[in-house]
Design an enzyme around this catalytic site. Structure first.
Site: not given
Length: 805
Positions: A562, A594, A596, A648, A651, A662, A666
């Site tokens: 990004k 992701a 989409l 998971g 991060e 993050d 976006k």
């Protein structure tokens, strides 16, 4: 009778010689009447020319000459004293004079042909074959233009027929190629492709039933297979098609080779000496072509000469003066291009004659230059020509556009008078890449796409596996050959210009090497790779700095990273200007959502003129899982956070998710898709981490997760009834200008029956509000995280770029 012609590489010591002898003895065993024409063996012609040049410069050639003699005798008991004596005298004389002319050069090179024919005669005789050495200087008569003599056809025909009438039908004539003699008996040579020409003359004069030309290649290909690995053999051509190919420089053919055969309709078969059982390419009166593109040929070592001047406009006789002056200087001109205004004219000459041509023109137009009617004579050296035989200029758009996309700009485009052949003049350094680009566009052969993947994390490895698994199917369904040429971590690179295999990748650690980025670019340039796509699946700010260089060196870009879209707007704008300048694409659908189809949808709406008034949604799959689960559970926040860590979803250091940066990045990416010039510092972001936990080590942070519980329990308790907690990015306000647009990222309560409130698991959801849709937003929802989903989204971007090529 059949005429067999063997090229120099076929006659090299070892397998070549053995194979040639086997072919000849096989024909004799079948009682097939034959005559054999041979070139100088292996590299003899080049070696003789090199020794001649070295001697003229005062160099010691004794060691070179000794090696030459040893190779030519090859341990055989054969007397070459006469030929070696002639060569020694020539070299000694040239050494003393410090110079030589074309006449001396012809006599030197002729010895290579004589040595070859005598040697083959000797070896056949040892095997019990009745063979006779035949010196073509006894019957081929030419003018005295040494270096490229012109045949006196009637005399040569009469002499040839008379000479061969005296040879018994049981004897195999072994004839020298390339050489002839003038009327005074002085040695001349027949110029480029002279050995093939002398063989076709022999076939014509003796009314042969077929000429078989044995070379080191399988036949005539759609392009030079040394330049184009995907080139395919052409099984049959008509004389007309072959003549077109010869005129446009196909290396195996030459126009003057075809003409004697065409006159008597004698078939020519191009065969590979080392694959004598194969059929090769047959050239005969009737080809199999129904029209269309037949092949691509390449001519190297040319120069473009350009004469410019305002005084040329409307002036009569300018062209005549140009070509008369060049003719007087004995300079041959090939492709010519002229504007309708006649203010400039460009044409090609051999590279070695470029300065000579320039001087001839400057002399001819000396007065015009003085009067400023001619501004200058300009030479562009080291250019090449790609000729597409059978190409209609009206259909040349796809190859031309493909060249431009691969950073190859033609210097000149020429259409033949028949309208069926197009020639493109480009810089010589671009020839290998250009011919592959054009070949891939015009023939029904898979288009090769070269991928360079940077990043070997979870997403990178998943993407590589997906490509390996899908390659065969994509090749079958779409005729596209996806080839990974580079895989790089932050410090090591695995490179294979022919494509990295799964087996090679499995041993990445053993086979990869440390590298610098400029070394990678050099490798790509050295191998002239075309249709390049660079894929960034790193999170590296440093690597983003290479984007501009990648674009300038011919790469389209696909990125899951990004950073390039969220660092300062100056770089963001510069990148897009560079992409436009070099006509490259940059896709980054996975930057938000992701896999989409979010960014693509927003682009389409915005570019079509739709006024987007608001974009709101849950941007983080990690935080979606966290608050979806927490809102629907009585468990403490720390327990849900620990579950997300263990699954998971986060991060390695969960604070990278919880700080909200993050999501802020976006949201900024989407704002910039609407042409807003906001910077990251203008995004209002609610940090979900208590101040006391924002510093310190990861381990310390993980040991203090319970400190989240009272804070978030209070937020949950204070939320209105019927609502749930969601961490939402919201772009709103007047989105027509940066100053009035608001970018907010915060934890909010939303009705549990709303679109945002009904999200489950780790899904992301986006609401796009527009003027046309009013209060009913376009909703895009789905998995917003995960290596497989992100990798599949990156793969989708790769395929979209290919589809646009």
């Amino acid at each position: 009778m059949q005429i067999l012609k063997f090229g120099g590489k076929s006659l090299a010591n070892g397998e070549g010689l053995r194979t040639v002898l086997s072919i000849i003895t096989g024909k004799v065993g079948q009682r097939q009447p034959i005559a054999v024409v041979v070139s100088a063996r292996d590299k003899a012609t080049d070696q003789l020319e090199a020794m001649l040049e070295k001697a003229s410069q005062g160099g010691d050639i004794s060691a070179d000459f000794q090696a030459f003699k040893e190779y030519q005798t090859a341990g055989e008991d054969i007397d070459f004293s006469e030929e070696f004596s002639i060569l020694q005298k020539i070299f000694d004389g040239v050494f003393l004079l410090g110079d030589y002319n074309e006449k001396i050069k012809d006599n030197t090179l002729a010895q290579g042909e004589v040595l070859s024919a005598k040697f083959i005669t000797h070896l056949l005789t040892k095997q019990g074959i009745k063979a006779e050495f035949v010196d073509s200087r006894y019957f081929y008569t030419t003018d005295s233009f040494f270096g490229n003599a012109q045949l006196i056809e009637d005399t040569s025909r009469r002499n040839t027929i008379q000479y061969f009438t005296q040879i018994s039908s049981e004897v195999v004539p072994i004839v020298t190629g390339f050489i002839a003699a003038n009327v005074h008996g002085q040695t001349t040579t027949l110029g480029r492709n002279g050995s093939n020409y002398s063989a076709s003359l022999l076939a014509n004069f003796l009314d042969a039933e077929e000429l078989q030309n044995y070379t080191h290649v399988d036949g005539i290909f759609t392009a030079n297979p040394e330049l184009v690995p995907d080139a395919k053999i052409i099984q049959q051509l008509s004389f007309e098609e072959a003549n077109e190919l010869a005129n446009f420089g196909t290396s195996i053919l030459h126009a003057k080779t075809i003409i004697p055969l065409l006159e008597k309709k004698i078939p020519l078969r191009i065969l590979n000496t080392f694959k004598a059982q194969e059929q090769g390419t047959l050239i005969c009166e009737e080809g199999t072509s129904t029209g269309g593109i037949r092949a691509i040929s390449v001519l190297e070592d040319y120069a473009l000469v350009i004469l410019e001047g305002r005084g040329l406009l409307g002036k009569v006789g300018v062209d005549a003066r140009i070509f008369r002056s060049l003719a007087e200087a004995k300079i041959s001109v090939s492709i010519i291009s002229q504007g309708s205004s006649e203010r400039g004219i460009g044409f090609l000459v051999a590279n070695k004659e470029a300065q000579k041509a320039k001087q001839a023109l400057e002399k001819e137009f000396e007065t015009d230059v003085y009067n400023q009617d001619v501004s200058k004579v300009r030479v562009v050296e080291d250019v090449g020509v790609i000729s597409i035989v059978g190409q209609n200029l009206a259909d040349f758009d796809k190859p031309y556009n493909a060249l431009i996309r691969n950073q190859i700009t033609p210097l000149l485009i020429n259409n033949s008078a028949t309208g069926k052949n197009v020639s493109v003049v480009i810089y010589k350094k671009d020839l290998p890449k250009a011919v592959n680009v054009i070949h891939g566009e015009i023939f029904e052969i898979s288009k090769r796409i070269n991928l360079a993947i940077f990043g070997r994390g979870t997403v990178g490895n998943t993407l590589i596996e997906q490509i390996f698994e899908a390659r065969t199917d994509i090749l079958k369904r779409r005729n596209i050959n996806l080839q990974i040429i580079a895989i790089a971590s932050s410090k090591e690179l695995l490179f294979n210009h022919r494509g990295i295999t799964p087996k090679q990748y499995a041993f990445f650690t053993e086979q990869a090497h440390p590298y610098a980025f400029n070394q990678f670019i050099t490798l790509v340039q050295q191998h002239h790779l075309e249709n390049l796509i660079a894929i960034d699946v790193t999170a590296s700010k440093t690597f983003v700095e290479h984007y501009l260089s990648l674009v300038k060196n011919g790469f389209d870009l696909v990125s899951a990273n990004k950073i390039a879209n969220t660092i300062d707007y100056t770089f963001y704008k510069k990148l897009r200007e560079t992409l436009a300048q070099y006509k490259k694409q940059y896709l980054y659908e996975t930057n938000v959502g992701a896999g989409l189809p979010l960014i693509d949808t927003i682009k389409l709406l915005h570019h079509s003129g739709e006024n987007i008034t608001r974009i709101k949604g849950i941007f983080s799959g990690t935080l979606s899982f966290l608050f979806n689960t927490y809102s629907a559970s009585n468990a403490p926040f720390s327990q849900i956070l620990q579950r997300a860590i263990d699954s998971g979803y986060t991060e390695p250091d969960p604070r990278e998710d919880l700080c909200g940066n993050d999501v802020g990045r976006k949201l900024l990416i989407l704002a910039r898709e609407l042409d807003l010039e906001n910077e990251f510092s203008e995004v209002s972001i609610e940090n979900l981490i208590p101040e006391t936990l924002r510093s310190g080590s990861r381990e310390e942070f993980l040991s203090r997760l319970q400190e989240f519980d009272p804070i978030y329990q209070k937020i949950k308790d204070n939320a209105p009834k019927g609502t749930v907690l969601r961490y939402v990015g919201d772009l709103h306000g007047d989105l027509s200008q940066t100053q009035t647009a608001h970018l907010n990222v915060q934890l909010v309560s939303v009705p549990e029956n709303s679109a945002l409130g009904q999200v489950k698991g780790a899904d992301s959801i986006f609401e796009i509000y527009t003027e046309s849709y009013g209060e009913n937003p376009i909703v895009i929802q789905g998995a917003g995280a995960g290596a497989a989903v992100t990798a599949r989204g990156v793969f989708g971007d790769i395929l979209r770029i290919i589809g646009n090529k």
